[in-house]
Scaffold this motif. Structure first.
Motif, short mmCIF file in Angstrom:
data_model
loop_
_atom_site.label_atom_id
_atom_site.label_comp_id
_atom_site.label_asym_id
_atom_site.label_seq_id
_atom_site.Cartn_x
_atom_site.Cartn_y
_atom_site.Cartn_z
N ARG A 281 0.83 -1.20 0.00
CA ARG A 281 0.00 0.00 0.00
C ARG A 281 0.87 1.26 0.00
N THR B 154 -6.99 -4.55 8.98
CA THR B 154 -7.28 -4.04 7.64
C THR B 154 -6.72 -4.92 6.53
N ASP B 155 -5.95 -5.94 6.89
CA ASP B 155 -5.52 -6.90 5.88
C ASP B 155 -6.58 -7.98 5.68
N ASN C 245 -12.18 -5.34 4.12
CA ASN C 245 -12.14 -4.30 3.09
C ASN C 245 -12.73 -3.02 3.68
N ARG C 246 -12.73 -1.94 2.91
CA ARG C 246 -13.19 -0.65 3.45
C ARG C 246 -14.61 -0.71 3.97
#
Length: 224
Positions: A149, A193-194, A197-198
Motif C-alpha cells: 500500500r 485491515t488486511d 475491506n473498506r
C-alpha cells in the motif's frame, strides 16, 4: 447516525504505519461529522520544517512554528516522501518534540468536542483523560500488505523491499521508544485491515461507535 442534540464524541484511532488508520479516520469522520486530526501529519510537518530550514536549535524553532499553526494548512500538504518518513521516525522519539505537538493537539481537541484523533498514542496519551476518548480503535495490517500500500502511494518510485524495511523499522521504533510508545489500550477495538475491506471496516467501526453512543446517551441517541 444522529443525535437529537449533537453531543461530544471523541474517537481515537491508533495503529502501525500503513495499517489503514488514516483512511478509516477520514471515512468515520465524514460519516459522523467529526473533525479529523492526523497526529502523524504534525510530526511529518515538523520533520519537513527541520529538513528545509536546518535550524541550529530544533526545540525553540518548533515552538515558534507550532504556536499559531493552522492545522488545515498542514492537512493540505504532501508530507509522505521517503525522506520525511525516515526522518520522522527518529524525531518522534524526542520527548520535547512530542510535548510541543501534544500541546498543539490538545488545543485542537478543546476547540472540537466532536473529533476523531488518529495516530500512535491518541488513546494511551492524548485522549487518555481530560478529556477521555469515547471509543478507541487499534489498527493492524500484515507487513506485506502494508508495504504494498505504501509503495503504491509513493507511486512505485522506491523499491518495494526498501519500503518494507522502512515500515518494519518505523513500527519497531514506535513500539520501543521510551516516550509515549505505540500500544493497544485495554479497551480498544482491534481492526485488521488486511482482512477487512473498506466497507466491512467502516461497518465494524460504526457498529462499535453506535453501541457506545447508545450506552452513553440512551434515548437521546437515534441511529439511522
Amino acid at each position: 447516525m444522529s443525535l437529537s442534540n449533537p453531543s461530544p464524541l471523541r474517537v481515537a484511532c491508533d495503529g502501525e504505519s500503513s495499517s489503514g488508520k488514516s483512511t478509516a479516520a477520514k471515512l468515520i469522520s465524514k460519516k459522523y461529522k467529526l473533525f479529523c486530526m492526523n497526529s502523524g501529519l504534525l510530526f511529518r510537518y515538523a520533520s519537513r520544517l527541520i529538513i528545509k530550514h536546518k535550524p541550529k536549535k530544533i526545540i525553540p524553532f518548533l515552538r515558534r512554528k507550532f504556536k499559531n499553526l493552522n492545522y488545515k494548512h498542514v492537512a493540505r500538504l504532501n508530507l509522505h516522501s521517503q525522506e520525511i518518513s525516515n526522518h520522522v521516525a527518529l524525531l518522534a522519539k524526542q520527548k520535547k518534540v512530542r510535548k510541543i505537538i501534544r500541546i498543539f493537539q490538545k488545543k485542537i481537541i478543546k476547540k472540537h468536542p466532536r473529533i476523531c484523533c488518529e495516530g500512535r498514542d491518541q488513546a494511551s496519551t492524548i485522549l487518555n483523560k481530560n478529556p477521555r476518548y469515547d471509543i478507541a480503535f487499534y489498527f493492524k495490517c500484515n507487513l506485506d500488505v502494508a508495504s504494498f500500500r505504501r509503495w503504491r502511494d509513493l507511486k512505485k518510485k522506491i523499491p518495494l523491499k526498501e519500503v518494507k524495511k522502512s515500515l518494519r523499522i518505523r513500527t519497531l521504533l514506535d513500539k520501543k521508544r521510551r516516550h509515549n510508545p505505540l500500544k493497544k489500550v485495554a479497551d480498544a477495538v482491534l481492526i485488521r485491515t488486511d482482512i477487512l475491506n473498506r466497507k466491512a471496516m467502516v461497518a465494524k467501526m460504526s457498529k462499535e461507535i453506535e453501541r457506545k453512543l447508545l450506552l452513553k446517551y440512551g434515548r437521546n441517541f437515534k441511529a439511522r
